[in-house]
Design a protein around this motif. Structure first.
Motif, mmCIF file in Angstrom:
data_model
loop_
_atom_site.group_PDB
_atom_site.id
_atom_site.type_symbol
_atom_site.label_atom_id
_atom_site.label_comp_id
_atom_site.label_asym_id
_atom_site.label_seq_id
_atom_site.Cartn_x
_atom_site.Cartn_y
_atom_site.Cartn_z
ATOM 1 N N TRP A 1 -11.294 21.538 25.909
ATOM 2 C CA TRP A 1 -11.103 21.866 24.496
ATOM 3 C C TRP A 1 -10.056 22.959 24.326
ATOM 4 O O TRP A 1 -9.236 22.903 23.395
ATOM 5 N N LEU A 2 -10.051 23.924 25.221
ATOM 6 C CA LEU A 2 -9.085 25.021 25.127
ATOM 7 C C LEU A 2 -7.659 24.548 25.373
ATOM 8 O O LEU A 2 -6.702 25.241 25.014
ATOM 9 N N MET A 3 -7.499 23.373 25.993
ATOM 10 C CA MET A 3 -6.156 22.847 26.243
ATOM 11 C C MET A 3 -5.575 22.101 25.045
ATOM 12 O O MET A 3 -4.379 21.839 24.998
ATOM 13 N N GLY A 4 -6.401 21.733 24.094
ATOM 14 C CA GLY A 4 -5.930 21.081 22.883
ATOM 15 C C GLY A 4 -5.755 19.581 23.028
ATOM 16 O O GLY A 4 -5.330 19.079 24.079
ATOM 17 N N SER A 5 -6.100 18.843 21.970
ATOM 18 C CA SER A 5 -5.949 17.393 21.974
ATOM 19 C C SER A 5 -6.048 16.862 20.540
ATOM 20 O O SER A 5 -6.788 17.414 19.724
ATOM 21 N N MET A 6 -5.308 15.805 20.249
ATOM 22 C CA MET A 6 -5.374 15.139 18.950
ATOM 23 C C MET A 6 -6.300 13.929 18.979
ATOM 24 O O MET A 6 -6.360 13.168 18.022
ATOM 25 N N ALA A 7 -7.024 13.753 20.088
ATOM 26 C CA ALA A 7 -7.828 12.547 20.260
ATOM 27 C C ALA A 7 -8.943 12.423 19.224
ATOM 28 O O ALA A 7 -9.398 11.321 18.930
#
Length: 356
Positions: A200-206
């Motif tokens: 989650w801390l890495m970020g995602s648009m999924a």
């Protein structure tokens, strides 16, 4: 001499309007182009048939896997990426003016640590389960916004808030939140939870949906318009509080208001996609380097260029590694860090208000 003329031309009204029109056109073309790109091969004609059918009721589109892939997977995440890129870039430009620090980004006042703590509490301890599927995002937003309010309150304690006090308060609160997050992770002994927090801390648009898009775009557009209307105060902040007072403007109340509006914009971005770094740091610097430091020009330019940058970054994350998706925060850091180093090495680049 020619260099000075070119510099003045790029920072003139005609060049600014031309750049706005060009960037807006590039954003529209990017959306229409990027939706055809993905891990699954979908004919371009079928992609546009779905879009025309949903937007304008033209033609027909079969309600199958292809329809769901285009309308419920690709389009929402591209629009979310554009909205978040817009919000982070605008907030980055505002934060750099508010704290008068070229190294500032949207997370400078502890928003990232507050969001991280909120997400960790949700994932590792189950706090916020009442929010259902949105528990992690809502807890992250609550943490980000709560920390921002705390930083604003601390910076105003014992006198008026200043850029230095804001930075110090943000660093202190960030350290405390980081310590609590690490303590929870260390004592929980939950490997799956640790993996979830890390991802989650890495970020995602999924996790993009049309509902999230609507919320993020509403807050982002309102915040961008608000900051655009405040360009005079933002320009004064680059000159410093003393200069502003001599011109009849008190900045400390405005500084607190801008922080809270920025926290709301960034908080919604964190809620929808997790942590995404370097967008709000690099994009404002590039626009400032080309068009100058006047926030009347800088805010809309940052909004459009940030949207384009993160939109294509999301496309790259989906296609770079076959069979998996690269977290978008990793890619933005890999691109942003070298770009920022190059910017710092430019001797003629200036940050202050006298530069534009």
């Amino acid at each position: 001499m020619n260099e000075r003329k070119g510099k003045r031309f790029l920072r003139g009204s005609s060049a600014w309007l031309a750049a706005l029109i060009l960037l807006f056109a590039v954003l529209l073309i990017s959306l229409l182009s990027a939706v055809t790109i993905g891990s699954t091969d979908i004919p371009v004609t079928e992609v546009y048939r779905v879009i025309l059918y949903k937007l304008f009721g033209i033609g027909n589109a079969a309600k199958g896997n292809l329809f769901r892939a285009v309308w419920y997977l690709r389009m929402p995440r591209l629009i979310l990426a554009a909205g978040i890129g817009m919000g982070l870039s605008v907030c980055g430009a505002v934060m750099q003016a508010v704290v008068k620090n070229p190294l500032a980004d949207p997370y400078v006042i502890g928003i990232s640590s507050g969001a991280s703590l909120g997400a960790t509490l949700s994932i590792m301890l189950g706090i916020g389960a009442a929010f259902g599927e949105n528990a992690v995002g809502m807890m992250a937003f609550s943490g980000a916004f709560g920390v921002s309010i705390l930083v604003v309150a601390l910076s105003g304690a014992g006198g008026r808030a200043s850029s230095v006090k804001l930075l110090l308060a943000g660093m202190a609160v960030s350290s405390v939140c980081g310590a609590f997050s690490n303590f929870i992770v260390y004592t929980a002994h939950d490997r799956e939870g640790i993996r979830t927090v890390t991802y989650w801390l890495m970020g995602s648009m999924a996790g993009a949906t049309w509902e999230k898009d609507a919320a993020v775009l509403l807050i982002t557009i309102l915040g961008t318009v608000f900051f655009w209307m405040q360009y005079r105060n933002l320009n004064l902040m680059l000159l410093g509080d003393e200069s502003a007072v001599t011109l009849g403007t008190e900045l400390h109340h405005w500084r607190q208001l801008y922080l809270l509006v920025s926290a709301a914009m960034v908080g919604f971005a964190v809620y929808a996609a997790g942590m995404i770094g370097f967008v709000g740091l690099v994009v404002p610097h590039v626009m400032r380097m080309i068009f100058g430091t006047d926030h009347k020009k800088l805010i809309p330019l940052c909004a459009l260029s940030g949207a384009i940058f993160l939109l294509w970054a999301d496309v790259a994350c989906r296609v770079l590694i076959e069979g998996t998706e690269l977290p978008i925060g990793i890619l933005t850091s890999m691109i942003g860090a070298p770009c920022f180093i190059c910017l710092m090495m430019r001797k003629k680049y200036g940050f202050g208000g006298r530069d534009g």
